[in-house]
Design a protein around this motif. Structure first.
Motif, PDB file in Angstrom:
ATOM      1  N   LYS A   7      -8.783 -18.869   3.297  1.00 35.93           N
ATOM      2  CA  LYS A   7      -7.628 -18.338   3.299  1.00 35.93           C
ATOM      3  C   LYS A   7      -6.636 -20.341   3.263  1.00 35.93           C
ATOM      4  O   LYS A   7      -7.601 -20.088   3.944  1.00 35.93           O
ATOM      5  CB  LYS A   7      -7.037 -17.145   4.455  1.00 35.93           C
ATOM      6  CG  LYS A   7      -6.033 -16.853   3.801  1.00 35.93           C
ATOM      7  CD  LYS A   7      -5.815 -15.538   5.452  1.00 35.93           C
ATOM      8  CE  LYS A   7      -4.749 -15.714   5.551  1.00 35.93           C
ATOM      9  NZ  LYS A   7      -3.980 -14.597   6.984  1.00 35.93           N
ATOM     10  N   HIS A  48      -2.749 -21.592  13.561  1.00 34.41           N
ATOM     11  CA  HIS A  48      -2.470 -21.145  12.432  1.00 34.41           C
ATOM     12  C   HIS A  48      -3.943 -21.096  11.726  1.00 34.41           C
ATOM     13  O   HIS A  48      -4.809 -21.136  10.928  1.00 34.41           O
ATOM     14  CB  HIS A  48      -1.750 -21.485  11.540  1.00 34.41           C
ATOM     15  CG  HIS A  48       0.070 -20.931  11.896  1.00 34.41           C
ATOM     16  ND1 HIS A  48       0.277 -20.583  12.576  1.00 34.41           N
ATOM     17  CD2 HIS A  48       0.289 -19.410  10.471  1.00 34.41           C
ATOM     18  CE1 HIS A  48       1.441 -19.803  12.489  1.00 34.41           C
ATOM     19  NE2 HIS A  48       1.303 -19.060  11.747  1.00 34.41           N
ATOM     20  N   SER A  88      10.643   2.032   9.787  1.00 34.46           N
ATOM     21  CA  SER A  88       9.903   2.462   9.440  1.00 34.46           C
ATOM     22  C   SER A  88       8.495   1.204   9.747  1.00 34.46           C
ATOM     23  O   SER A  88       7.763   1.975  10.335  1.00 34.46           O
ATOM     24  CB  SER A  88       9.611   3.017   8.221  1.00 34.46           C
ATOM     25  OG  SER A  88       9.902   1.642   7.497  1.00 34.46           O
ATOM     26  N   HIS A 102       5.548 -19.764  14.867  1.00 34.54           N
ATOM     27  CA  HIS A 102       5.742 -20.200  14.072  1.00 34.54           C
ATOM     28  C   HIS A 102       6.703 -20.935  14.565  1.00 34.54           C
ATOM     29  O   HIS A 102       7.168 -22.695  15.024  1.00 34.54           O
ATOM     30  CB  HIS A 102       5.850 -19.857  13.107  1.00 34.54           C
ATOM     31  CG  HIS A 102       5.932 -19.256  12.334  1.00 34.54           C
ATOM     32  ND1 HIS A 102       6.203 -18.098  11.279  1.00 34.54           N
ATOM     33  CD2 HIS A 102       4.404 -18.867  12.210  1.00 34.54           C
ATOM     34  CE1 HIS A 102       5.158 -17.625  10.911  1.00 34.54           C
ATOM     35  NE2 HIS A 102       3.721 -18.390  11.002  1.00 34.54           N
ATOM     36  N   ASP A 130       3.881 -13.512  -0.579  1.00 31.19           N
ATOM     37  CA  ASP A 130       3.185 -14.258  -1.257  1.00 31.19           C
ATOM     38  C   ASP A 130       2.269 -14.433  -2.058  1.00 31.19           C
ATOM     39  O   ASP A 130       2.050 -14.989  -3.039  1.00 31.19           O
ATOM     40  CB  ASP A 130       2.373 -14.495  -0.014  1.00 31.19           C
ATOM     41  CG  ASP A 130       3.099 -15.486   1.323  1.00 31.19           C
ATOM     42  OD1 ASP A 130       3.594 -15.642   1.795  1.00 31.19           O
ATOM     43  OD2 ASP A 130       2.072 -15.887   2.067  1.00 31.19           O
ATOM     44  N   THR A 166      10.421  -6.093   4.428  1.00 30.27           N
ATOM     45  CA  THR A 166      10.909  -5.015   4.535  1.00 30.27           C
ATOM     46  C   THR A 166       9.579  -5.679   6.316  1.00 30.27           C
ATOM     47  O   THR A 166      10.038  -3.767   7.032  1.00 30.27           O
ATOM     48  CB  THR A 166       9.975  -4.284   4.123  1.00 30.27           C
ATOM     49  OG1 THR A 166       8.580  -4.132   3.905  1.00 30.27           O
ATOM     50  CG2 THR A 166      10.392  -4.015   2.511  1.00 30.27           C
ATOM     51  N   SER A 187       4.010   1.885   1.157  1.00 26.29           N
ATOM     52  CA  SER A 187       5.303   2.093   3.159  1.00 26.29           C
ATOM     53  C   SER A 187       6.317   2.117   1.808  1.00 26.29           C
ATOM     54  O   SER A 187       7.603   2.846   2.383  1.00 26.29           O
ATOM     55  CB  SER A 187       5.289   0.137   3.724  1.00 26.29           C
ATOM     56  OG  SER A 187       5.479  -0.182   3.401  1.00 26.29           O
ATOM     57  N   GLY A 217       4.850 -10.388   4.829  1.00 29.96           N
ATOM     58  CA  GLY A 217       5.059 -11.655   3.742  1.00 29.96           C
ATOM     59  C   GLY A 217       3.730 -11.656   2.832  1.00 29.96           C
ATOM     60  O   GLY A 217       3.773 -12.902   2.135  1.00 29.96           O
ATOM     61  N   SER A 218       2.909 -10.437   2.672  1.00 28.43           N
ATOM     62  CA  SER A 218       1.399 -10.548   1.679  1.00 28.43           C
ATOM     63  C   SER A 218       2.603 -10.371   1.001  1.00 28.43           C
ATOM     64  O   SER A 218       1.685 -10.651  -0.220  1.00 28.43           O
ATOM     65  CB  SER A 218       0.462  -9.087   2.019  1.00 28.43           C
ATOM     66  OG  SER A 218       0.060 -10.023   3.701  1.00 28.43           O
ATOM     67  N   GLY A 229       0.953  -1.106   0.228  1.00 28.75           N
ATOM     68  CA  GLY A 229       0.043  -0.137   0.118  1.00 28.75           C
ATOM     69  C   GLY A 229       1.030   1.145  -0.253  1.00 28.75           C
ATOM     70  O   GLY A 229       0.338   2.478  -0.394  1.00 28.75           O
TER      71      GLY A 229
END
Ligand code: NZQ
Ligand code: ZN
Length: 396
Positions: free
Chosen positions: A161, A268, A183, A199, A102, A139, A41, A98-99, A39
């Motif tokens: 999901k 999870h 950040s 995890h 992925d 990041t 960053s 991760g998004s 988005g």
């Protein structure tokens, strides 16, 4: 310990000022790059401009897939796969958490998948086909996606999901520069660390006997996260804190602590239903669920592992076994509270129990928790754990 293969070939470039190596890395795959980000960053942090300096020096042809959502959507994967085909993309470059990584993995594979990608890629759960090479710039320390072959994709219309695993989804190269996480907001820093801890705990609370190497490594990594998360929250640009969280994120889910064990991850499976129905932050969902799950499964059989967890991780001493275990669970809960994580479902916008039964059914249907969990969980167990998450809880 069970038999296993461990062949994780991602070339890790860890440390500050490593990005100058990016052009040479990209050139091993080709000039046409799909840059994938979230988005915005990376624009605020200056990383985007730095990348374009490098692309321009290197005569890269860059196409962008921007706006990847947290909990990445199948529609974005579709768009990215199309861009790859139209632009003869040679290499996919996710820059984000991760998004973003992925989504890029799914794009890299779906470049070669035809028809309905939800049915022909995600619902298959395992992928044996080719994928474009993936080079990541991480990041956010959280998922471990930078060094594993898994991607998790959402279909918000169907409220599902699911994770997909494939060898070709493993990144070829990952740039891990801790300064790129300076950040990250307090909320996402804490959520990411809760994911790392989860995890480790999902692997640690496992019934396979004789896995001392994996358990000792997991304990060391858990203690590292517990030590450095508060420091990263207090001093967001503390290099040592960010570096330790970043490397812990990678090692927690690259197979190091999970290989040699069998079984299914319980929290999870339950969290993915929360995210699918309510689009909440993955790590926060896990933080809320984990202590309640622990309390739900604590019994005479599981007591020794919970006692060890309390003694080794939380330094609980001098109490009888059951109380030691309960204090350990309480300390985990209190740690998450102290890091600013909302610890009830109403605090993340889930005000009613109306979907819990359906989510319980789906958590069981989408995973093997009912027969391979550390303690098998059935629909009624999952619903009971969700219910326990509706209010503040005391475990001692
Ligand atoms: O989108 P941008 O603008 O980049 O902002 C993101 C996003 O809003 C922000 N962020 C990332 N790096 C930042 C930053 N903000 C400021 N400075 C930076 N340096 O953080 C927000 C969350 O990002 P996201 O990528 O969603 O977080 P995370 O890394 O926790 O990834 C979560 C996703 O990974 C899946 C989760 O289910 C979820 O969909 N998982 C993937 C796994 C895997 N591939 O192995 C395993 C995990 O268990 C997990 O399921
Ligand atoms: Zn996770």
């Amino acid at each position: 310990m069970e038999n296993f293969d461990f062949h994780v070939t991602t070339d890790i470039r860890f440390g500050y000022d490593r990005l100058d190596e990016l052009p040479q890395v990209l050139n091993t795959f080709g000039k046409n790059v799909l840059l994938v980000y979230g988005g915005g960053s990376i624009k605020k942090s200056g990383l985007y401009d730095k990348l374009y300096e490098l692309f321009n020096q290197n005569d890269n042809h860059v196409v962008e897939l921007a706006g990847v959502d947290p909990n990445p959507r199948i529609e974005t994967v579709q768009k990215g796969a199309q861009l790859c085909k139209e632009n003869a993309v040679d290499v996919v470059l996710p820059v984000g958490g991760g998004s973003v990584i992925d989504c890029s993995k799914a794009v890299a594979a779906c470049r070669f998948v035809s028809g309905n990608l939800w049915e022909n890629f995600v619902l298959k759960r395992s992928y044996n086909g080719p994928a474009l090479p993936i080079v990541t710039v991480l990041t956010l320390a959280a998922t471990g996606s930078e060094m594993n072959g898994t991607c998790v994709i959402s279909n918000m219309d169907a409220q599902i999901k699911l994770g997909v695993h494939g060898t070709s989804l493993l990144p070829k190269v990952s740039f891990l520069d801790p300064t790129n996480t300076y950040s990250v907001s307090s909320y996402q820093t804490a959520a990411g660390s809760a994911d790392i801890l989860s995890h480790l705990m999902e692997n640690y609370f496992n019934a396979t006997p004789g896995t001392e190497v994996q358990d000792e490594i997991a304990e060391g990594l858990m203690k590292t996260v517990i030590k450095y998360l508060p420091l990263a929250l207090k001093e967001p640009d503390n290099y040592t804190a960010r570096a330790n969280l970043m490397w812990a994120s990678t090692l927690a889910l690259n197979g190091l602590v999970g290989k040699g064990k069998s079984g299914s991850w319980s929290c999870h499976a339950m969290e993915h239903e929360l995210s699918a129905f309510y689009d909440i932050t993955h790590g926060v969902g896990l933080a809320i669920l984990t202590p309640r799950w622990m309390a739900h499964i604590l019994d005479d059989d599981t007591l020794p592992k919970f006692q060890r967890f309390a003694e080794e991780i939380w330094d609980v001493k001098g109490e009888e076994a059951k109380r030691t275990a309960e204090i350990g669970i309480q300390k985990l809960y209190d740690f998450f509270v102290s890091c600013g994580i909302p610890m009830t479902l109403p605090e993340v916008g889930i005000q009613t129990e109306e979907n819990f039964e359906e989510m319980g059914q789906r958590a069981v249907a989408h995973s093997s928790i009912s027969n391979q969990g550390f303690v098998p969980l059935h629909e009624e167990d999952v619903v009971s754990i969700y219910r326990a998450c509706m209010s503040e809880t005391s475990f001692v």
